[in-house]
Design an enzyme around this catalytic site. Sequence first.
Site, PDB file in Angstrom:
ATOM      1  N   ILE A 175       0.975  -1.192   0.007  1.00  0.00           N
ATOM      2  CA  ILE A 175       0.225   0.125   0.032  1.00  0.00           C
ATOM      3  C   ILE A 175       1.138   1.339  -0.003  1.00  0.00           C
ATOM      4  CG2 ILE A 175      -0.253   0.072   2.533  1.00  0.00           C
ATOM      5  CD1 ILE A 175      -3.216   1.066   1.881  1.00  0.00           C
ATOM      6  N   GLU A 179       4.343   9.892   1.139  1.00  0.00           N
ATOM      7  CA  GLU A 179       5.048  10.961   0.286  1.00  0.00           C
ATOM      8  C   GLU A 179       6.369  11.669   0.682  1.00  0.00           C
ATOM      9  OE1 GLU A 179       1.203  11.290  -2.671  1.00  0.00           O
ATOM     10  OE2 GLU A 179       2.330  13.076  -1.955  1.00  0.00           O
ATOM     11  N   ALA A 231      -9.876  14.708   3.063  1.00  0.00           N
ATOM     12  CA  ALA A 231     -10.550  13.668   3.714  1.00  0.00           C
ATOM     13  C   ALA A 231     -11.610  13.267   2.781  1.00  0.00           C
ATOM     14  CB  ALA A 231     -10.991  14.198   4.987  1.00  0.00           C
ATOM     15  N   GLU A 295      -4.646  -2.294  11.760  1.00  0.00           N
ATOM     16  CA  GLU A 295      -3.290  -2.160  11.513  1.00  0.00           C
ATOM     17  C   GLU A 295      -2.486  -1.581  12.704  1.00  0.00           C
ATOM     18  OE1 GLU A 295      -3.318   1.034   8.715  1.00  0.00           O
ATOM     19  OE2 GLU A 295      -4.650  -0.010   7.189  1.00  0.00           O
ATOM     20  N   ARG A 296      -2.952  -1.068  13.654  1.00  0.00           N
ATOM     21  CA  ARG A 296      -2.413  -0.612  14.743  1.00  0.00           C
ATOM     22  C   ARG A 296      -2.249  -1.852  15.846  1.00  0.00           C
ATOM     23  NH1 ARG A 296      -5.832   4.882  15.629  1.00  0.00           N
ATOM     24  NH2 ARG A 296      -4.344   6.125  14.541  1.00  0.00           N
TER      25      ARG A 296
END
Length: 381
Positions: A175, A179, A231, A295-296
Site C-alpha cells: 500500500i 510521500e 478527507a 493495522e495498529r
Amino acid sequence: INAEYMGRINPAFLMASLRALALARMARVPIRAMSSESQRLEPSQASSLLDFGTRRPFTSEHDLLRETARRFFREKVVPFHPEWEEQQQVPKALWQAAGQTGLLSVAVAEEYGGLGADILSASVVLEEQAYTGCFGPGFSIHSDICVPYISHYGTAAQKTKYLPGACSGDTIVAIAMTEPGAGSDLQGIKTTAVRDGSDFVINGQKTFISNGQLSDVVIVVARTNTAVKAAHGLSLLLVDTGTPGYTKGRNLKKLGLRAQDTSELFFDNARVPASAVLGEVDRGFYQLMNELPQERLVIAGLAVAHAEACYEWTRTYIKERKALGGTLSKLQTIRHKMAELKTQIAVSRAFYDRCLELHMDGKLTAEMASMAKYWCTDIEN
C-alpha cells in the site's frame, strides 16, 4: 483398544485426536496444553513465555497452526536471514513457500484460496515470526494490512483477480500512502488520479513503501478530487506492476529491518481503468480510517511477541554467562530487572489479548488500538 470399542468411535473425531496427539509430540507440547480454553495457562505462568497451549482466547486449533508456523520460520527463515539482510530483500520463493504452507492471508475466505480463519489465527502467524526476530519477510504487512482492503472493499472481479495469488504468495500486495513531502499525513498527499474517459491517470511519487520492490500490485492512495479537502477527495486504486508509467525506484537502505524491501514508487501518467478503483471514488480516507484499528493491532502484536522473545533470549544468556563467581542469573539486581521486565510484558500481553477479543467482536476502537500500539512498542524498545 478392542474392535467393539473402536467401532463406536466417530472416525473424524479419532483422526483429529490422533493428529493433535502427533503434532503435540512433534512439538514436545504437554498433552494438557492442548486442552480447553478454561484450562489454558497465561504465558507468565508457563515455563517460557513462548510455550504452546497458553492464553485463553486461543484453542487447540490455533496451537496446531502455531506449531506449523514455528517450524516454518525456524527452518525456512532463520538460517537464511543474515544473507537476506545483505541483499536487502527476501526471495519471492519464500513467499510462495509460505503460501503453500498456508501462512499468508489466512483470514481470506476459502472460496478465494484462504483459510477463512479468524484474527487470532492471523495473530499466531505474526507472533511466530516475531519470536524469531527475523522481520525481513513482510508477511504481516501483506496479509493483515494490505490484503484486507481488497477483501473488504474489492469487487467480485478484483477479489477473484488478486486474492488467490495473495494467499499462494504469487501476488504480493503493498500500500502506497507515504510521500516525500507529506510523510504519512493524508491531508498532505499530492499524488493525483485524474479521470480521463473510462480511465484514471495517476501522477505523483511515493516513498518508504514496504514490500515495494517485490510487490505485484500496489494500493495507491491518490487525490481524485482536488477541489475539496483531502478527507473528502482521496481514492484507493489498484496498480499492477508493469503498468506503463509506473516505475519502482531504489530499494532504500535502512538501519533496521534491512531484509525487508522498502521502495520509492513513481507514477508518470500511469493509466489504469476505472475498474481499478478499490471501493468508492472519493471515499478512500474513510476506508483507510476503518482499517486503522487492525493495522495498529498488528504492530502491537509484533511488538509484544518480540518483547517476549527478547526476554527469553536474555534469560538464556544470563543463565549461561558467568561473572563474579557465578552466573548473572544469581545476581539480585539482575533478578530484580528480569522480574520487572516480565511483569511489564505480561501486562502488555494481557491487554493485547483483550484487544484481540474485542476486535473479534467488532468492538475494538481506534483509540484502544492506538493504546495497544503505543504501549506494546514502548515495552519492546
